[in-house]
Design a protein around this motif. Sequence first.
Motif, PDB file in Angstrom:
ATOM      1  N   VAL A  46      27.893   4.720  -8.268  1.00 33.32           N
ATOM      2  CA  VAL A  46      28.863   5.760  -8.621  1.00 33.32           C
ATOM      3  C   VAL A  46      28.375   7.115  -8.122  1.00 33.32           C
ATOM      4  CG1 VAL A  46      29.887   7.039 -10.549  1.00 33.32           C
ATOM      5  CG2 VAL A  46      29.855   4.547 -10.598  1.00 33.32           C
ATOM      6  N   LYS A  47      27.112   7.427  -8.370  1.00 33.65           N
ATOM      7  CA  LYS A  47      26.556   8.712  -7.942  1.00 33.65           C
ATOM      8  C   LYS A  47      26.608   8.843  -6.419  1.00 33.65           C
ATOM      9  CE  LYS A  47      23.534   9.299 -11.907  1.00 33.65           C
ATOM     10  NZ  LYS A  47      22.150   9.323 -12.398  1.00 33.65           N
ATOM     11  N   TYR A  48      26.233   7.804  -5.730  1.00 34.50           N
ATOM     12  CA  TYR A  48      26.258   7.837  -4.254  1.00 34.50           C
ATOM     13  C   TYR A  48      27.686   8.015  -3.749  1.00 34.50           C
ATOM     14  CZ  TYR A  48      25.736   6.359   0.575  1.00 34.50           C
ATOM     15  OH  TYR A  48      25.784   6.300   1.949  1.00 34.50           O
ATOM     16  N   LEU A  49      28.606   7.237  -4.306  1.00 39.30           N
ATOM     17  CA  LEU A  49      29.994   7.317  -3.876  1.00 39.30           C
ATOM     18  C   LEU A  49      30.607   8.671  -4.210  1.00 39.30           C
ATOM     19  CD1 LEU A  49      32.431   5.962  -2.602  1.00 39.30           C
ATOM     20  CD2 LEU A  49      32.985   4.999  -4.830  1.00 39.30           C
ATOM     21  N   ASN A  50      30.289   9.231  -5.376  1.00 39.64           N
ATOM     22  CA  ASN A  50      30.804  10.557  -5.731  1.00 39.64           C
ATOM     23  C   ASN A  50      30.443  11.581  -4.665  1.00 39.64           C
ATOM     24  OD1 ASN A  50      31.999   9.675  -8.075  1.00 39.64           O
ATOM     25  ND2 ASN A  50      30.420  10.483  -9.429  1.00 39.64           N
ATOM     26  N   GLY A  51      29.220  11.542  -4.200  1.00 39.23           N
ATOM     27  CA  GLY A  51      28.797  12.466  -3.147  1.00 39.23           C
ATOM     28  C   GLY A  51      29.589  12.276  -1.869  1.00 39.23           C
ATOM     29  N   LYS A  52      29.827  11.029  -1.516  1.00 38.24           N
ATOM     30  CA  LYS A  52      30.598  10.733  -0.296  1.00 38.24           C
ATOM     31  C   LYS A  52      32.049  11.185  -0.445  1.00 38.24           C
ATOM     32  CE  LYS A  52      27.312   9.106   2.080  1.00 38.24           C
ATOM     33  NZ  LYS A  52      26.812   9.938   3.172  1.00 38.24           N
ATOM     34  N   ILE A  53      32.626  10.987  -1.622  1.00 42.91           N
ATOM     35  CA  ILE A  53      34.006  11.429  -1.858  1.00 42.91           C
ATOM     36  C   ILE A  53      34.090  12.952  -1.757  1.00 42.91           C
ATOM     37  CG2 ILE A  53      35.805  11.660  -3.612  1.00 42.91           C
ATOM     38  CD1 ILE A  53      35.064   8.825  -4.563  1.00 42.91           C
ATOM     39  N   ILE A  54      33.144  13.653  -2.357  1.00 44.59           N
ATOM     40  CA  ILE A  54      33.137  15.116  -2.292  1.00 44.59           C
ATOM     41  C   ILE A  54      33.025  15.586  -0.845  1.00 44.59           C
ATOM     42  CG2 ILE A  54      31.770  17.171  -2.873  1.00 44.59           C
ATOM     43  CD1 ILE A  54      31.231  15.757  -5.611  1.00 44.59           C
ATOM     44  N   ASP A  55      32.137  14.966  -0.068  1.00 46.11           N
ATOM     45  CA  ASP A  55      32.004  15.324   1.348  1.00 46.11           C
ATOM     46  C   ASP A  55      33.319  15.108   2.096  1.00 46.11           C
ATOM     47  OD1 ASP A  55      29.343  15.916   0.859  1.00 46.11           O
ATOM     48  OD2 ASP A  55      28.572  14.061   1.778  1.00 46.11           O
ATOM     49  N   MET A  56      33.967  13.975   1.843  1.00 47.33           N
ATOM     50  CA  MET A  56      35.219  13.650   2.517  1.00 47.33           C
ATOM     51  C   MET A  56      36.319  14.637   2.142  1.00 47.33           C
ATOM     52  SD  MET A  56      37.413  10.094   2.266  1.00 47.33           S
ATOM     53  CE  MET A  56      37.742  10.351   0.531  1.00 47.33           C
ATOM     54  N   VAL A  57      36.456  14.933   0.848  1.00 39.77           N
ATOM     55  CA  VAL A  57      37.491  15.867   0.393  1.00 39.77           C
ATOM     56  C   VAL A  57      37.231  17.262   0.955  1.00 39.77           C
ATOM     57  CG1 VAL A  57      38.417  17.036  -1.657  1.00 39.77           C
ATOM     58  CG2 VAL A  57      38.131  14.554  -1.653  1.00 39.77           C
ATOM     59  N   ASP A  58      35.978  17.704   0.936  1.00 40.36           N
ATOM     60  CA  ASP A  58      35.654  19.015   1.496  1.00 40.36           C
ATOM     61  C   ASP A  58      36.044  19.097   2.970  1.00 40.36           C
ATOM     62  OD1 ASP A  58      34.663  19.983  -0.901  1.00 40.36           O
ATOM     63  OD2 ASP A  58      32.541  19.673  -0.364  1.00 40.36           O
ATOM     64  N   ALA A  59      35.764  18.040   3.727  1.00 39.33           N
ATOM     65  CA  ALA A  59      36.102  18.039   5.154  1.00 39.33           C
ATOM     66  C   ALA A  59      37.619  18.077   5.367  1.00 39.33           C
ATOM     67  CB  ALA A  59      35.501  16.804   5.833  1.00 39.33           C
ATOM     68  N   ILE A  60      38.359  17.335   4.572  1.00 34.96           N
ATOM     69  CA  ILE A  60      39.825  17.329   4.693  1.00 34.96           C
ATOM     70  C   ILE A  60      40.382  18.707   4.335  1.00 34.96           C
ATOM     71  CG2 ILE A  60      41.980  16.401   3.740  1.00 34.96           C
ATOM     72  CD1 ILE A  60      40.439  13.724   3.334  1.00 34.96           C
ATOM     73  N   MET A  61      39.913  19.283   3.228  1.00 39.45           N
ATOM     74  CA  MET A  61      40.418  20.591   2.788  1.00 39.45           C
ATOM     75  C   MET A  61      40.069  21.688   3.791  1.00 39.45           C
ATOM     76  SD  MET A  61      39.657  20.203  -1.300  1.00 39.45           S
ATOM     77  CE  MET A  61      39.541  21.935  -1.553  1.00 39.45           C
ATOM     78  N   LYS A  62      38.898  21.604   4.403  1.00 39.45           N
ATOM     79  CA  LYS A  62      38.511  22.589   5.412  1.00 39.45           C
ATOM     80  C   LYS A  62      39.424  22.475   6.628  1.00 39.45           C
ATOM     81  CE  LYS A  62      34.641  24.100   8.237  1.00 39.45           C
ATOM     82  NZ  LYS A  62      33.280  23.817   8.669  1.00 39.45           N
ATOM     83  N   ASN A  63      39.727  21.255   7.028  1.00 39.55           N
ATOM     84  CA  ASN A  63      40.576  21.018   8.197  1.00 39.55           C
ATOM     85  C   ASN A  63      42.038  21.337   7.909  1.00 39.55           C
ATOM     86  OD1 ASN A  63      40.974  19.956  10.927  1.00 39.55           O
ATOM     87  ND2 ASN A  63      42.083  18.321   9.876  1.00 39.55           N
ATOM     88  N   ASP A  64      42.491  21.049   6.672  1.00 39.60           N
ATOM     89  CA  ASP A  64      43.904  21.266   6.323  1.00 39.60           C
ATOM     90  C   ASP A  64      44.023  21.656   4.854  1.00 39.60           C
ATOM     91  OD1 ASP A  64      46.639  21.295   5.984  1.00 39.60           O
ATOM     92  OD2 ASP A  64      46.921  19.161   6.371  1.00 39.60           O
ATOM     93  N   PRO A  65      43.957  22.965   4.545  1.00 35.43           N
ATOM     94  CA  PRO A  65      44.060  23.412   3.156  1.00 35.43           C
ATOM     95  C   PRO A  65      45.393  23.041   2.493  1.00 35.43           C
ATOM     96  CG  PRO A  65      43.283  25.194   4.565  1.00 35.43           C
ATOM     97  CD  PRO A  65      43.705  24.069   5.464  1.00 35.43           C
ATOM     98  N   GLN A  66      46.408  22.731   3.267  1.00 38.19           N
ATOM     99  CA  GLN A  66      47.714  22.354   2.716  1.00 38.19           C
ATOM    100  C   GLN A  66      47.858  20.839   2.568  1.00 38.19           C
ATOM    101  OE1 GLN A  66      49.851  24.708   1.463  1.00 38.19           O
ATOM    102  NE2 GLN A  66      48.033  25.914   1.890  1.00 38.19           N
ATOM    103  N   SER A  67      46.762  20.134   2.635  1.00 35.32           N
ATOM    104  CA  SER A  67      46.808  18.665   2.518  1.00 35.32           C
ATOM    105  C   SER A  67      47.082  18.240   1.082  1.00 35.32           C
ATOM    106  CB  SER A  67      45.481  18.064   2.987  1.00 35.32           C
ATOM    107  OG  SER A  67      44.424  18.531   2.183  1.00 35.32           O
ATOM    108  N   ILE A  68      47.450  16.996   0.948  1.00 38.56           N
ATOM    109  CA  ILE A  68      47.607  16.360  -0.359  1.00 38.56           C
ATOM    110  C   ILE A  68      46.637  15.191  -0.379  1.00 38.56           C
ATOM    111  CG2 ILE A  68      49.155  15.118  -1.912  1.00 38.56           C
ATOM    112  CD1 ILE A  68      51.473  16.659  -0.483  1.00 38.56           C
ATOM    113  N   ILE A  69      45.733  15.209  -1.340  1.00 41.86           N
ATOM    114  CA  ILE A  69      44.703  14.176  -1.437  1.00 41.86           C
ATOM    115  C   ILE A  69      44.830  13.519  -2.796  1.00 41.86           C
ATOM    116  CG2 ILE A  69      42.230  13.693  -1.371  1.00 41.86           C
ATOM    117  CD1 ILE A  69      41.937  16.434   0.115  1.00 41.86           C
TER     118      ILE A  69
END
Length: 141
Positions: A44-67
């Motif tokens: 869970v801890k490992y996956l949480n970090g990966k999810i945060i990294d993924m969401v941060d990258a998506i939001m940086k690329n497209d702040p108007q995204s829906i996740i």
Amino acid sequence: SGNLFTLGYFQFPHAPYFVDADGKELDSFEMDNVKDSRYYLGQVKYLNGKIIDMVDAIMKNDPQSIIIIQSDHGFRQPLHLLRYGIETENLEFEYRYMSSILNGVYYEGEKLDIEGKSGVNTLRMVLNRLFKTDLQMIEEE
């Protein structure tokens, strides 16, 4: 230059457990150890970090995204332990564990109140807002 829909499916944290909280590979004899919750928690801890990294990258690329990030069910330790003949709690608690899903939404930077909503009703809320529909919430027992 247009709309993009991306679906990701991750089948973990789920036994067998392959990595610890730091992403280090586990010994093969611990990969199916549901008796010791630290292996599940490590994933869970490992996956949480990966999810945060993924969401941060998506939001940086497209702040108007829906996740939308959801799990199908929560950790089902009482049922897993029962397989080994270990009764930890009444199996009525299985529902409590199972219904504790991961449920998060990022909607174009706006706050959506999804507290206490099921995965299905969360999706209905997002679809109603996005497509201006009026899908009714499903009553839960």
